[in-house]
Design a protein around this motif. Structure first.
Motif, short mmCIF file in Angstrom:
data_model
loop_
_atom_site.label_atom_id
_atom_site.label_comp_id
_atom_site.label_asym_id
_atom_site.label_seq_id
_atom_site.Cartn_x
_atom_site.Cartn_y
_atom_site.Cartn_z
N THR A 87 0.76 -1.22 -0.20
CA THR A 87 -0.24 0.29 0.21
C THR A 87 1.01 1.21 -0.42
O THR A 87 2.18 1.28 -0.30
CB THR A 87 -1.40 0.12 1.46
N HIS A 88 -0.11 2.06 0.11
CA HIS A 88 0.99 3.67 0.18
C HIS A 88 0.23 4.50 1.47
O HIS A 88 -0.53 4.60 1.03
CB HIS A 88 0.96 4.77 -1.07
N VAL A 89 1.36 5.12 2.19
CA VAL A 89 0.71 5.61 3.23
C VAL A 89 0.50 7.56 2.63
O VAL A 89 1.43 8.25 1.95
CB VAL A 89 2.20 6.05 4.46
N HIS A 90 -0.95 8.03 3.22
CA HIS A 90 -0.97 9.40 2.62
C HIS A 90 -1.04 10.12 3.86
O HIS A 90 -2.05 11.78 3.67
CB HIS A 90 -2.00 9.17 2.12
N GLY A 91 -1.26 9.73 5.34
CA GLY A 91 -1.82 10.77 6.10
C GLY A 91 -1.35 9.76 7.74
O GLY A 91 -0.73 8.23 7.32
N LEU A 92 -0.59 10.95 8.87
CA LEU A 92 -0.61 10.13 10.32
C LEU A 92 -0.37 10.90 11.10
O LEU A 92 -0.66 12.45 10.76
CB LEU A 92 1.11 10.39 9.93
N ALA A 93 -1.40 10.41 12.02
CA ALA A 93 -1.55 10.89 13.75
C ALA A 93 -1.36 10.68 14.18
O ALA A 93 -0.69 9.00 14.62
CB ALA A 93 -2.82 11.83 13.20
N VAL A 94 -1.55 11.17 15.63
CA VAL A 94 -1.07 10.44 16.86
C VAL A 94 -2.47 10.47 17.62
O VAL A 94 -3.32 11.53 18.36
CB VAL A 94 -0.01 10.44 18.04
N ASN A 95 -3.05 9.41 18.79
CA ASN A 95 -3.90 9.42 19.69
C ASN A 95 -3.61 10.46 20.93
O ASN A 95 -3.04 11.02 21.20
CB ASN A 95 -4.12 8.40 20.30
N SER A 96 -4.29 11.50 20.93
CA SER A 96 -5.29 12.09 22.01
C SER A 96 -4.36 13.04 22.95
O SER A 96 -4.09 13.27 23.63
CB SER A 96 -5.65 13.04 21.82
N VAL A 97 -4.74 11.15 23.68
CA VAL A 97 -4.60 11.01 25.12
C VAL A 97 -3.46 9.81 25.47
O VAL A 97 -2.92 9.56 26.40
CB VAL A 97 -5.87 10.19 25.82
N ASN A 98 -2.98 9.24 24.08
CA ASN A 98 -2.14 7.80 24.32
C ASN A 98 -1.16 7.83 23.38
O ASN A 98 -0.90 7.87 22.03
CB ASN A 98 -2.67 6.58 24.37
#
Length: 347
Positions: A87-98
């Motif tokens: 696949t290809h990565v299009h986005g990245l985020a981190v859990n807001s509390v962990n």
């Protein structure tokens, strides 16, 4: 990140000695990120025929039962170790509390890296999430855009149960390739569509309605958009012609000095005291890599060791700004627990 539009109205061939001065460095930048060409080409394709009713299967020896998430609303399906190759990565985020939990939006669905180090496919939908962001104040809320497995565009959609279910709330037929949320006000969004609409879009009501800023000075389509964590009206756009900054919600843009010869690809803004530090991958011909700037891009200093390849995506944990994640053009994921000074690659 999205593919730059080579047909931009403001794109012109160099016509002066000053323009020729930058031609070779920019050409070097294009060569440097040539490995992104497959990623860019695939970004305009529809996802392969992956049924939303199916689950990714592991080899028989490694099969596990579906695992419920902490809020017991989302089903997590173990992802094969080979997911980076398919696949290809299009986005990245981190859990807001962990800060130990990260989310990776791909061409074939949404992935979670759990705090135990395992990778899971999230929810029911295996869409191509070209645009993706997570609410920095609500660990269950995600926003996305892109393409469903059956083709077409998703518009702007929301999930309030960590990607288990999605609901389109505006802009049917639109496909955002760059999408950003304001950390200081999660009702404010900026988006740049690749189809279904043109130009920069902004929303101040959680994505229900959108306006189009004048965007004076911004010619190239952004790879990504990033909002200052302390000022929702300040937004950055990474482009092939340099890093651009707007301080008036996208109406006017200026080129960050010295970035036309060393364009920034991945970018994140780190809150530090009463100002924000820029962290980005600079395609500097002599020494490409991660850099930081504490003076709004006037000067840059090398940042950290342990990453490799062109970093396309960067994300900072909302609950702990010392924790950063990065993804390179080969889908390798890296984590830093000391503000970017040192990095380790995650399995």
């Amino acid at each position: 990140m999205s593919q730059p539009d080579s047909r931009s109205k403001n794109f012109r061939k160099p016509r002066s000695k000053k323009a020729l001065k930058y031609a070779l460095p920019i050409a070097a930048f294009v060569l440097l990120v040539s490995g992104m060409s497959l990623w860019f080409a695939s970004s305009n394709q529809q996802p392969s025929n992956v049924s939303t009713a199916n689950r990714v299967q592991l080899p028989a020896a490694n099969q596990e039962k579906e695992t419920a998430s902490s809020n017991e609303a989302v089903t997590l399906t173990p992802a094969p170790k080979t997911w980076r190759e398919t696949t290809h990565v299009h986005g990245l985020a981190v859990n807001s509390v962990n800060p130990a939990v990260a989310y990776v939006a791909t061409h074939h669905g949404l992935l979670q890296r759990s705090e135990t180090g395992q990778w899971f496919w999230m929810g029911k939908q295996r869409a191509d999430y070209m645009g993706f962001t997570a609410d920095p104040t609500n660990p269950n809320r995600f926003y996305s855009s892109g393409h469903p497995p059956t083709g077409g565009n998703l518009g702007f959609q929301i999930s309030d149960n960590q990607g288990l279910d999605w609901k389109q709330i505006s802009l049917p037929g639109v496909d955002f390739h760059a999408l950003a949320i304001a950390p200081s006000n999660p009702n404010i969004f900026y988006g740049w569509p690749a189809s279904g609409a043109q130009g920069l879009h902004a929303s101040t009501d959680g994505g229900k309605t959108w306006t189009q800023p004048r965007m004076v000075g911004l010619g190239d389509a952004p790879f990504s958009l990033t909002v200052d964590p302390q000022n929702a009206a300040r937004v950055f756009a990474t482009t092939r012609s340099g890093l651009y900054e707007s301080t008036d919600s996208g109406n006017s843009w200026t080129l960050v000095p010295n970035t036309q010869t060393a364009p920034v690809v991945g970018l994140a803004l780190l809150k530090q005291g009463n100002h924000s530090v820029l962290v980005g991958y600079r395609a500097l011909q002599s020494a490409p890599g991660l850099y930081r700037s504490a003076d709004n891009g006037k000067t840059w200093q090398p940042l950290g060791t342990g990453t490799n390849g062109t970093i396309l995506h960067l994300a900072i944990a909302p609950s702990n700004p010392q924790v950063l994640y990065a993804v390179n053009k080969n889908n390798a994921v890296f984590q830093s627990q000391d503000g970017g000074k040192t990095w380790k690659e995650l399995e």
